[in-house]
Design an enzyme around this catalytic site. Structure first.
Site, PDB file in Angstrom:
ATOM      1  N   SER A   1       1.287  -1.128  -0.609  1.00 43.29           N
ATOM      2  CA  SER A   1      -0.306  -0.352  -0.130  1.00 43.29           C
ATOM      3  C   SER A   1       1.335   1.082  -0.291  1.00 43.29           C
ATOM      4  O   SER A   1       1.765   1.613  -0.935  1.00 43.29           O
ATOM      5  CB  SER A   1      -0.877   0.311   0.912  1.00 43.29           C
ATOM      6  OG  SER A   1      -2.036   0.846   1.084  1.00 43.29           O
TER       7      SER A   1
ATOM      8  N   ASP B   1      -9.304  -4.353  -6.088  1.00 42.68           N
ATOM      9  CA  ASP B   1      -8.880  -3.993  -4.709  1.00 42.68           C
ATOM     10  C   ASP B   1      -9.642  -2.184  -4.315  1.00 42.68           C
ATOM     11  O   ASP B   1     -10.215  -1.922  -5.663  1.00 42.68           O
ATOM     12  CB  ASP B   1      -7.274  -3.068  -5.496  1.00 42.68           C
ATOM     13  CG  ASP B   1      -6.460  -2.400  -4.288  1.00 42.68           C
ATOM     14  OD1 ASP B   1      -7.919  -2.006  -3.712  1.00 42.68           O
ATOM     15  OD2 ASP B   1      -5.380  -2.483  -4.112  1.00 42.68           O
TER      16      ASP B   1
ATOM     17  N   HIS C   1      -7.915  -5.594  -1.231  1.00 41.03           N
ATOM     18  CA  HIS C   1      -6.474  -4.482  -1.436  1.00 41.03           C
ATOM     19  C   HIS C   1      -4.730  -5.597  -0.270  1.00 41.03           C
ATOM     20  O   HIS C   1      -4.249  -5.488  -0.405  1.00 41.03           O
ATOM     21  CB  HIS C   1      -6.708  -3.406  -0.466  1.00 41.03           C
ATOM     22  CG  HIS C   1      -5.221  -2.849  -0.239  1.00 41.03           C
ATOM     23  ND1 HIS C   1      -4.907  -2.316  -1.254  1.00 41.03           N
ATOM     24  CD2 HIS C   1      -4.783  -2.226   1.056  1.00 41.03           C
ATOM     25  CE1 HIS C   1      -3.806  -0.783  -0.514  1.00 41.03           C
ATOM     26  NE2 HIS C   1      -3.990  -1.379   1.031  1.00 41.03           N
TER      27      HIS C   1
END
Length: 959
Positions: free
Chosen positions: A779, A853, A887
Site C-alpha cells: 500500500s 482492490d 487490497h
C-alpha cells in the site's frame, strides 16, 4: 497486421495468481491485462480470452535485457494434491536450472517448503471470556481459504461487497468450531466441552454471549452446491453444550449485510432477517431507461476521495435495497416469534442499558452515486424493546459534501449512544463548524444528553463544550466521566474530567498532550463490566483511603522500548502508584482485561484480578491471571509455538540517526544460528511504511518492544528468515512537517534520508551486504518502494511493491493524510508520484496487485499504468495481478503465489547481486557520495549502540 517479431519489447503473459483478503470483496470476473502496446492481433485476443476462462492470474513481465518480443498463453498444470482449487492450478517452485520462461507460465506456484510450512501452520484459536469470567470460549479457525471461496459471484453496491447467494458481506471469515473450558480456581482449565449439534462444515459467525452467560447465539452457514447457504441463527446451551436453531421455521434467515442480532434480555433476541415477502432480485433492464446524469448546477463544492464499489445507476440502487432491506424479528428461546417495525435498511440496533428501549438506525433514499452508504440519508429512532416507536432523534440528509480536511465530520447529530451507567439516557455530539475543520469557531463541538422519553418541552441538556473535535466519553457514574477531544493538524489531544450529575462542578482538564508524544502517554482508564453488560470506568477502593482511584493501563514507551504498566491513579490529585509493570529484560507483558468485576460498586484493591499476556522474542503469547494482594500468577494457556523452525531467530531493536539529526528505529531480525563473524554479510530485505509527524522529537521516539514475539503473517517479510535473509522490519520513515510546514512538501528528501540511514546502519553492522539489499512494502509502503527505486537507486538491488498507488494525480482530492487538493499543491502531487519518475527507475521492480482492490486510492489501474510507464522506458519490471483479490490477499493459492513471486525476485535480483549496477545515469552527486558511504560502511552510526568494529573489518575485507 503487425507481426510479433517487429515489436520492440518482450512480454510473457502467463497464468499466475490474483486474490484478495477475507473482507467484503470482488466479483468473479477476471481483470483484463493492461493494454499490450501494439498487440492487437487476433492471436493476442484469443490468448487473453483463453486466460480469462482459465481461472489463473495474469503476469506480465518485461526485461530490459531482452531484445525479442513474445506474447504467450501457457497451459495450466494439475492442482497440488489437497491444496489447489477447482478453478486454479498450483505447481511447485521451479529449480534454478529450469528455463525461466517456462517457469513463469505454469499457473499458481508454491514457494519453497521452508516458507510454505510456516504459512500453512494451523492458527491459534481466538478466546472469549464469559460475562461472569468463569468460562473461556475457544473459537477455532481454519487456515487460509481456497481461491474458490473468493471466486464466488458478488455484488459491489454503495461501498459494500455482497454475496447475494447467502445475503451476507462477501468473503466473510468464520469459525469452524466452538469449545468451552471452565476456568478453575487455581487458574487451570477444565477439559474442553465441545459445542455439539452444529452441522458438519458449518461456518460460524457473530458469536455472542447472553448477559447471564448461560447461552451463546451465533449464525451458521453450510455449503450448498458449492455456495454457502443463507445464515441461520443458532443458540447453544452452555450447561449442556448442545446447539440448535433459534427459529422453528427453516424459512427464516439472517440478513447480515449490516446488523445481525442483539440480545434484548437473557431469553430474547432481536434478529435482522430477510423479509419473508421478498421475491427474486431485480433484473437489470436490457435497454436503459435513459443516460446517467450527474449535475452540479447549484455550484456546490463537493470534494470526495476515490471511493470504490459505488452505486452506478438506479438498477444498482434497487439491488442495494433488495439485499440490504431487513425485517426485524423478536424471538424468544422458546420459539416465540414477533415481527417488529416495517422492512427497512437497518444498520444498527442498540438496546438501552436497562434493555427497555432500542436505538435503531436505518438508511433511506435518495442514494448517491459518488459516496458510499455510510453517507446516505440516515434516520435514528428510539423504540421500546418490544418494537413500539417512541420518537425520531434525527433524519440526517445525504452527506456528499463532507470536506476532505482531517477532522471534518457530518453535520447534525452524530455518535449517538446510550450512557453506560444510566438505565436509558442518550448522549450525542453536534458540530458547530458545519462539519468543516477549516472553519475557526469556538466551541467546535457540543455534547448533549437526554432521556429516552423526555417530558413535553424538555430540551437536551448541554453536557460539555469542546474546542477540538469530540472523540468519545468513558462513563463511570454521576460524579465522574472522561470526555476526549483531539485535533489531527496539531496532534493535540485532551481529556476532560466532568461530573455528569452536578452542573455546579466545573469541567477540568486531566491530560493535555501531543498524541505523537508516546513517552508522555499516561495510559487509558480500565473499564469494568456492569451487571447490565455495559462497560464503565473501574473505581478502585483502597483500604482506609477515601480517594477516587482508577486504573491506567499504559504502553509504557521509553527510549529502550515499551514497558507496559498498570498505575493506580488518584483522579483528584493526579498522584499515581505503579502497581504492575512488564518484565524489561526478557519478556513483553501487557494487561488485557479486568477479571474481578463481577460485583457491583468499587473494586477492592486486595481483590484485584487482571488478565495479562506474556511473550518474548522466541516464546509465543500465553495468557495468565495476576491476583492481588500477593501478585500470584496463574498461567491459563499453553499454546504451541506456531513455527518452531524459527524458534531461535535473532531479534534486536536498533537505533541510528538520520543526517538531519532525527533518531530512527528499526527491528533487525537475523536467521537462527547466524554468526556475522563466520557467515559474513547476508542479503537483506528492507520492509517499511512511512508515517507523518509534526515534530522531530516525536518522530525520534521509540515505539514497540525488543521483547515482543515475532508474529509472522501469511505475507510477512519475516518469512525470508527461513531463506537466510536479514530482515530490517519497520525501519521508521518519518515525514515531518513542523509548525506551519506540510510534511509532504519534503517527502522525497526525508524518505531518501531515512532509507540511507537505515541501509548505512545494517551495512555498518556487517549483517547486510551493501549490494544485496531489497526494498519492499504494501500500500503506502509500495508507494515508498517505488519512490526509493526512483530517487535512491544506489541503496537497493531491487524492489517489491504490493497494492500501491503510484500516480497521485489519480487521487486529486487527497490521499493518506494529505488533505490539500491536487490544485492546491500541484508540485507536491507530481513530485511525490513515482509514476512521474518512471524514467529514473533502473532497478528491477516487482508489482503485485489485487484485481479487485477496493481501497480508496489504490485502484488496480495504478499498477497497470505504472507498469506501462516503466515498460515504456525499458525498465526491468514485472506485474502480477491476482484474480478476485482485494487490497490485502487471502486465498491460499494467491498468497502462496505472491510468496513464490517474491522469493523468485529476491533470489534472482538480490541474492546473486555483487555490484551496485544499473544505477540511473543522471544519479546525483549526493547519491553517489552516499553510495560510497554505504559501500565503505560509514555514516549514520549511533555510538550508543556500539560500532561493531569486528563486523566492519570483516565486511571491508570481503569488499
Amino acid at each position: 497486421m503487425m507481426r510479433f517479431h517487429k515489436a520492440c519489447h518482450r512480454f510473457s503473459l502467463s497464468p499466475l495468481c490474483h486474490l484478495s483478503p477475507p473482507s467484503p470483496s470482488p466479483s468473479a470476473s477476471l481483470l483484463l491485462p493492461p493494454k499490450l502496446s501494439g498487440f492487437s492481433t487476433l492471436r493476442a485476443r484469443r490468448c487473453v480470452r483463453a486466460h480469462r476462462f482459465s481461472g489463473n492470474p495474469f503476469t506480465i513481465s518485461m526485461s530490459s535485457r531482452s531484445a525479442s518480443t513474445r506474447l504467450r498463453c501457457l497451459a495450466s498444470v494439475c492442482p497440488e494434491d489437497g491444496g489447489g482449487s477447482s478453478n486454479g492450478s498450483v505447481s511447485s517452485s521451479a529449480t534454478a536450472t529450469e528455463d525461466d520462461e517456462l517457469a513463469l507460465g505454469t499457473g499458481y506456484r508454491l514457494p519453497p517448503s521452508e516458507i510454505r510450512d510456516i504459512v500453512d501452520a494451523p492458527p491459534v484459536p481466538a478466546l472469549s471470556f464469559s460475562p461472569q469470567r468463569d468460562k473461556i470460549l475457544f473459537l477455532k479457525r481454519r487456515a487460509l481459504p481456497p481461491l474458490a471461496d473468493l471466486a464466488r459471484p458478488e455484488e459491489k453496491l454503495a461501498g459494500v461487497r455482497i454475496d447475494g447467494y447467502c445475503n451476507t458481506r462477501s468473503r466473510m471469515s468464520f469459525y469452524t468450531g466452538l469449545g468451552i473450558h471452565q476456568l478453575l480456581p487455581d487458574g487451570t482449565l477444565s477439559p474442553e466441552k465441545e459445542i455439539t449439534g452444529i452441522p458438519d462444515g458449518g461456518k460460524i459467525n457473530f458469536v455472542t454471549w447472553s448477559n447471564d452467560g448461560k447461552h451463546l447465539a451465533f449464525s451458521i452457514r453450510v455449503d450448498e452446491n458449492g455456495n454457502s447457504s443463507k445464515p441461520v441463527v443458532w443458540v447453544a446451551d452452555i450447561e449442556t453444550g448442545v446447539a440448535s436453531p433459534l427459529f422453528k421455521s427453516q424459512d427464516i434467515h439472517l440478513n447480515a449485510i449490516f446488523e445481525s442480532f442483539v440480545w434484548i434480555d437473557n431469553s430474547t433476541l432481536l434478529v435482522s432477517t430477510i423479509p419473508s415477502s421478498r421475491g427474486d432480485p431485480p433484473k437489470k433492464p436490457l435497454v436503459p431507461s435513459g443516460p446517467k446524469t450527474l449535475s452540479n448546477e447549484k455550484k456546490n463544492v463537493v470534494q470526495v476521495r476515490t471511493f470504490q464499489d459505488l452505486l452506478k445507476d438506479e438498477y444498482d440502487a434497487d439491488l442495494f435495497d433488495y439485499y440490504a432491506t431487513s425485517q426485524l424479528v423478536l424471538t424468544s428461546l422458546d420459539g416465540t416469534v414477533k415481527e417488529v417495525g416495517e422492512p427497512a435498511v437497518y444498520t444498527s440496533l442498540d438496546p438501552s442499558t436497562d434493555h427497555k428501549y432500542l436505538l435503531v438506525s436505518s438508511l433511506h433514499r435518495p442514494y448517491s452515486f459518488i459516496v458510499p452508504c455510510g453517507r446516505f440519508p440516515k434516520k435514528v429512532e428510539v423504540w421500546t424493546s418490544d418494537g413500539r416507536f417512541v420518537r425520531q432523534l434525527c433524519d440526517l440528509p445525504l452527506a456528499e459534501d463532507i470536506p476532505i480536511a482531517s477532522n471534518s465530520v457530518r453535520k447534525g447529530m452524530r455518535s449517538i449512544n446510550w450512557r453506560a451507567d444510566k438505565p436509558s439516557t442518550l448522549y450525542w455530539a453536534e458540530t458547530q463548524d458545519g462539519g468543516d475543520a477549516k472553519v475557526e469557531v469556538s466551541p467546535r463541538d457540543i455534547v448533549y444528553m437526554q432521556s429516552a422519553e423526555p417530558l413535553a418541552g424538555e430540551e437536551p441538556e448541554v453536557l460539555h463544550k469542546l474546542d477540538l473535535r469530540y472523540g468519545g466519553i468513558s462513563w463511570c457514574d454521576d460524579t465522574l466521566a472522561l470526555v476526549y477531544e483531539s485535533w489531527y493538524k496539531t496532534r493535540r489531544t485532551r481529556t476532560w474530567v466532568i461530573s455528569p450529575g452536578s452542573s455546579d462542578v466545573s469541567p477540568r482538564i486531566l491530560f493535555d498532550r501531543s498524541s505523537e508524544d508516546v513517552y508522555s502517554d499516561p495510559g487509558s482508564t480500565m473499564l469494568r463490566r456492569t451487571a447490565a453488560g455495559t462497560y464503565v470506568i473501574a473505581k478502585i477502593k483502597k483500604e482506609n483511603d477515601e480517594g477516587t482511584y482508577v486504573l491506567l493501563n499504559g504502553s509504557g514507551a521509553t527510549p529502550q522500548g515499551n514497558v507496559p504498566f498498570l498505575d493506580l491513579f488518584d483522579i483528584n490529585t493526579g498522584n499515581k502508584e505503579r502497581i504492575w509493570e512488564s518484565d524489561k529484560e526478557k519478556y513483553f507483558e501487557t494487561v488485557v482485561a479486568l477479571m474481578s468485576d463481577q460485583k457491583e460498586g468499587d473494586l477492592r484493591m486486595e481483590e484485584l484480578k487482571v488478565l495479562t499476556s506474556k511473550e518474548s522474542k522466541t516464546e509465543n503469547t500465553q495468557y495468565s491471571l495476576q491476583l492481588w494482594p500477593d501478585r500470584k500468577v496463574q498461567q491459563i494457556t499453553n499454546f504451541p509455538h506456531p513455527y518452531p523452525q524459527l524458534a531461535s531467530l535473532q531479534k534486536e531493536m536498533i537505533r541510528y540517526q538520520r543526517k538531519d539529526g532525527v533518531q530512527l528505529t528499526a527491528t533487525l531480525y537475523l536467521p537462527q544460528g547466524y554468526d556475522p563473524s563466520k557467515d559474513g554479510p547476508l542479503p537483506c530485505l528492507f520492509w517499511s511504511y512511512p508515517g507523518e509527524f509534526k515534530s522531530k522529537d516525536a518522530a525520534s521516539q521509540v515505539r514497540g518492544s525488543p521483547n515482543e514475539f515475532a508474529g509472522i503473517g501469511s505475507t510477512s517479510a519475516l518469512l525470508w528468515l527461513a531463506r537466510r535473509f536479514a530482515i530490517l522490519s519497520g525501519p521508521t520513515i518519518p515525514i515531518i512537517g513542523e509548525g506551519d510546514e506540510e510534511a509532504n512538501d519534503s517527502y522525497v528528501e526525508q524518505l531518501v534520508a531515512s532509507a540511507e540511514a537505515a541501509v548505512e546502519e545494517v551495512v555498518r553492522r556487517g549483517v547486510a551486504h551493501p549490494s544485496k539489499i531489497a526494498v519492499g512494502g504494501h500500500s503506502y509502503g509500495a508507494f515508498m518502494t517505488a519512490n526509493l527505486l526512483a530517487h535512491a537507486p544506489h541503496l537497493f538491488s531491487c524492489g517489491i511493491a504490493r497494492s500501491g498507488a503510484y500516480n497521485r494525480t489519480l487521487t486529486p482530492f487527497g490521499f493518506q493524510n494529505e488533505d490539500r487538493t491536487l490544485w492546491e499543491a500541484t508540485n507536491v502531487y507530481v513530485e511525490m508520484s513515482p509514476f512521474m519518475s518512471a524514467n529514473k527507475i533502473k532497478k528491477p521492480i516487482l508489482l503485485i496487485h489485487g484485481e479487485e482492490d477496493n481501497n480508496p486510492g489504490t485502484l488496480t489501474m495504478q499498477s497497470d499504468r505504472f507498469f506501462n510507464a516503466l515498460k515504456g522506458h525499458g525498465a526491468l519490471c514485472r506485474l502480477v495481478v491476482l484474480p478476485h483479490e482485494s487490497h490485502g490477499y487471502s486465498a491460499r493459492e494467491s498468497i502462496m503465489h505472491v510468496l513464490w513471486e517474491t522469493d523468485r525476485w529476491l533470489q534472482k535480483y538480490c541474492v546473486p547481486n555483487t555490484a551496485d549496477a544499473d544505477t540511473s545515469p543522471d544519479q546525483s552527486k549526493e547519491g553517489s557520495d552516499t553510495a560510497d558511504k554505504v559501500a565503505a560502511g560509514t555514516g549514520g552510526g549511533n555510538p550508543e549502540f556500539g560500532e561493531h568494529e569486528d563486523h566492519y573489518k570483516l565486511r571491508r575485507s570481503l569488499l
